[in-house]
Write an enzyme that holds these catalytic residues in place. Sequence first.
Site, PDB file in Angstrom:
ATOM      1  N   ARG A   1       0.822  -1.218   0.000  1.00 12.01           N
ATOM      2  CA  ARG A   1       0.000   0.000   0.000  1.00 12.01           C
ATOM      3  C   ARG A   1       0.856   1.267   0.000  1.00 12.01           C
ATOM      4  NH1 ARG A   1      -5.106  -1.825   3.848  1.00 12.01           N
ATOM      5  NH2 ARG A   1      -6.368  -2.526   2.098  1.00 12.01           N
TER       6      ARG A   1
ATOM      7  N   GLY B   1      -9.426  -8.273   0.267  1.00  6.75           N
ATOM      8  CA  GLY B   1      -8.250  -8.305   1.129  1.00  6.75           C
ATOM      9  C   GLY B   1      -7.514  -9.638   1.065  1.00  6.75           C
TER      10      GLY B   1
ATOM     11  N   LYS C   1     -18.193 -16.097   3.621  1.00  4.66           N
ATOM     12  CA  LYS C   1     -19.629 -16.031   3.885  1.00  4.66           C
ATOM     13  C   LYS C   1     -20.457 -15.520   2.729  1.00  4.66           C
ATOM     14  CE  LYS C   1     -19.483 -14.715   8.763  1.00  4.66           C
ATOM     15  NZ  LYS C   1     -19.729 -13.338   9.218  1.00  4.66           N
TER      16      LYS C   1
ATOM     17  N   GLY D   1     -12.774  -4.144   1.175  1.00  4.07           N
ATOM     18  CA  GLY D   1     -14.183  -3.757   1.259  1.00  4.07           C
ATOM     19  C   GLY D   1     -14.579  -2.779   0.166  1.00  4.07           C
TER      20      GLY D   1
END
Length: 396
Positions: A37, A352, A198, A375
């Site tokens: 990053r 991620g 999920k 996200g």
Amino acid sequence: MAKLSVRDVEVAGKRVLVREDFNVPLDEHGKVVDITRLEAALPTIKYLYEEGARIILVSHLGRPKGKVVQRLRMDPVARELSRLLGRPVEKLDSCVGPDVEQAVRELNPGDIILLENVRFDPREEKNDSEFALSLARLADLFVNDAFGAAHREHASTAGVARYLPAVAGDLLVQELKMLDLAVNDPERPFAAIIGGAKVSDKIGVITNLLQRVDYLLVGGGLANTFLLAQGHEIGSSLHERDLVAIARQMMKEAETTARAELLLPVDVVVAEEVKAGANAQVVAVEDIPPGWMVVDIGPRTQEAFADVIARCRTVVWNGPMGVFEIPSFAVGTRAIAESMAATDAVTIVGGGESAAAVHQAGLADRMRHVSTGGGASLEYLEGKLLPGIACLREKE
Ligand code: ADP
Ligand code: MG
């Protein structure tokens, strides 16, 4: 609707507040262990000092939840950034207030300061207007380059844009260009691979992509809920019973109205426990033994997914195919990464853990784009408007 970029405006001599995503992983000694990053942020910072801007960087790090947490101070980031840039980066001990204002007054063109972790202040995540205004008062221009935080409506990601001209940094522009290409103007055939833990995290992205892609490949823990919807026994696998109906509805949609063809695993790796060295075997999805857990996609599924990837011109991937943190359950995830690395199609990795898996496999350079946002990239692929982007000025 392209956003105005830092390259479109005058920056020489100006005080420029740059929101960065310096949310990097630290080890127990407080050393930065992954500089991806930071490297991604360099082009905008270099451009600004070469143009003679006075540079004020701000970011969050971790989740200090509105109070000072010693191990989440920005000092290690400043050191690493200074090393990468080959010039000093002065780190301040707060974000707003008289000391910061004084330091900003003393900035010469090309100088760089880094403010303290912006989430030490509880007003940041509340998008408090006083706090946003105090940040804005430090500068003449706001540059948002923090794609990874663009889905947050916080003071430093969106609030400041109410008080300052706001433009996109190079990284943000690049992220938008690549993700937009996939979502709105893909070369076809277009496949999306969705995995991860999920279904509940991915309902939005699956729903949106079902209408846009030609193939939707589902693996990882979330595929288990779809296997339940198909009527299979899944042993003790991770699943969400309350989402079986939604999974069934998505399958029906794929068969009828949706553009996409939906592919689910036909075989899986099952283990007695989710840990290294556990007993494991490959079984067809019809034959998952009671008590065992699905931990990866099987070889026939890998092959079927690889065939689709090889046929497509655009491939987007979010979410690992198995519990890739354990090397013996990382085979399916690695196979996807390799198939994507082997094609000359437009390949985009967002998420991620997916990005981590691609870096871990040493294949990040072979992708067209690996998003720095987890996200944020997911929400973009869901078709949402991100607050950190919506607040920026449009190009004429
Ligand atoms: P991303 O960050 O790329 O969007 P997610 O956060 O949705 O991905 O999911 C990543 C997690 O999913 C990983 O930690 C991985 O261990 C887990 N996972 C993948 N497959 C399974 C599975 N079959 N059972 C349990 N967990 C799984
Ligand atoms: Mg994740």
